[in-house]
Motif scaffolding. Structure first.
Motif: not given
Length: 398
Positions: A179-186
């Motif tokens: 989840f954190v990685a996907v948020m950071q990618a956005n």
């Protein structure tokens, strides 16, 4: 999500809830949601007015979803269960299954030893009423909270608050890290509050309503603080999301829930909203892979459709087939109970068959305990949709 009014007189006795109740279909021991819920609620004048088959309600919410009059039947059942246990002693089994957060904290120093002990003591657990066949979740070597503290994020002006819940925090922290990685990618920075506590869902289903309310008061205070500042709150667990958004409103009289609930999102739902706004990072790498998908009951109860399926459809090459085969049967800790295990497996049998018939070896689902049950019943691998989203982002940069 709007609160359903707890009014049994809204029930028109149409019996649609019975037709949609997976427990009623699996066993004759349950008299059905209409009879146990609104019908008997009108006659529950004291805590001794109890229908014995009430214990078979799994709180899966399929009755609530099907009721044309909007009666929260399962909530009436949970309130009746709490009333019954108000002055009665609960079993050790129900205490253990209700206090997963406390058990996880006790095991935090040596999770490996705790897992070994749990594996070796299945016979003892069976004696207190926990099935020796049920897929009890193992503790992770490091909790999500510990992993998150050591994670260096890129700071962005836009931030979101993540409510991990007990299962992700102690049993499946990789979902939280995805989840954190996907948020950071956005280009979103993730905030995690250390003072969040269990949403209370495991407590409610076993009649510990007063403890659940104390948890709710603490969580509501934190959630309202962040939403008042304009930060969205996001969960990756559908049962936590349902509890925080709707069940707090139906079970407790706590001010502020309706206001913050408007800003609380399922992770897939939030990413789809970004897509609708033209803000989602769509640099998806191709994944030529095939998966089955299972929609958790507590996701469907939130009335948001299937955001996980819609989100994964954006990934090129990915083939995701919705199993559309009903409840998996686990319903939180319902399927862990020795006297409910066979019922839970019977409820999930249609889903397990659909998965096996598909020939696909991995199932995607948002709910952690659904994933446990599916892995156990269909003998397949399971993962959260966000794991595939992260994998696709990473594939784009290879």
């Amino acid at each position: 999500m709007k609160k359903h009014h707890n009014n049994p007189d809204s029930c028109t006795a149409c019996t649609v809830c019975i037709a949609n109740c997976p427990v009623t279909a699996a066993t004759r021991k349950f008299r059905g949601p209409k009879m146990v819920g609104p019908t008997l609620e009108r006659m529950r004048l004291s805590q001794d007015d109890i229908e014995p088959s009430l214990e078979y309600c799994s709180n899966c919410k399929n009755c609530d979803m099907s009721c044309p009059s909007g009666v929260p039947i399962s909530t009436l059942n949970m309130l009746a269960r709490a009333k019954y246990f108000k002055n009665r002693k609960r079993s050790l089994r129900d205490w253990i299954l209700s206090h997963g957060e406390k058990m996880a904290k006790l095991s935090a120093a040596t999770p490996g030893m705790a897992n070994f002990g749990m594996k070796m003591s299945r016979g003892i657990l069976k004696k207190i009423g926990i099935s020796d066949k049920a897929p009890l979740p193992a503790y992770a070597s490091k909790s999500f909270s510990k992993l998150f503290k050591n994670l260096k994020q890129t700071s962005y002006p836009d931030k979101v608050v993540f409510y991990p819940g007990c299962f992700i925090n102690y049993n499946d922290p990789q979902v939280g890290m995805d989840f954190v990685a996907v948020m950071q990618a956005n280009k979103l920075e993730v905030i995690v509050e250390e003072d969040f506590v269990c949403c209370g869902s495991p407590l409610v289903v076993n009649g510990f309503l007063d403890e659940a309310e104390e948890n709710a008061k603490q969580n509501v205070q934190i959630l309202k603080k962040w939403t008042d500042k304009g930060y969205p709150i996001i969960t990756c667990c559908t049962s936590c999301g349902l509890m925080l958004k709707q069940e707090y409103q139906e079970l407790f009289h706590i001010e502020g829930v309706a206001e913050y609930a408007k800003h609380l999102y399922d992770a897939d739902e939030f990413l789809l909203d970004l897509h609708d706004q033209g803000r989602l990072n769509t640099n998806f790498g191709t994944l030529n892979e095939k998966y089955m998908y299972h929609a958790p009951c507590h996701l469907r109860a939130q009335g948001m459709g299937l955001p996980g399926v819609e989100l994964l459809a954006l990934i090129p090459g990915l083939d995701v087939q919705d199993a559309d085969a009903g409840c998996c049967g686990i319903s939180g800790n319902y399927g862990f109970k020795d006297d409910k295990y066979d019922i839970s497996m019977e409820i999930g049998s249609g889903l397990f068959k659909a998965i096996k018939d598909s020939g696909r070896d991995t199932v995607v689902s948002e709910c952690g305990t659904c994933r446990l049950q599916i892995g156990h019943g269909a003998n397949v691998k399971t993962l959260h949709p966000l794991t595939l989203v992260r994998k696709s982002y990473e594939a784009y940069h290879k």
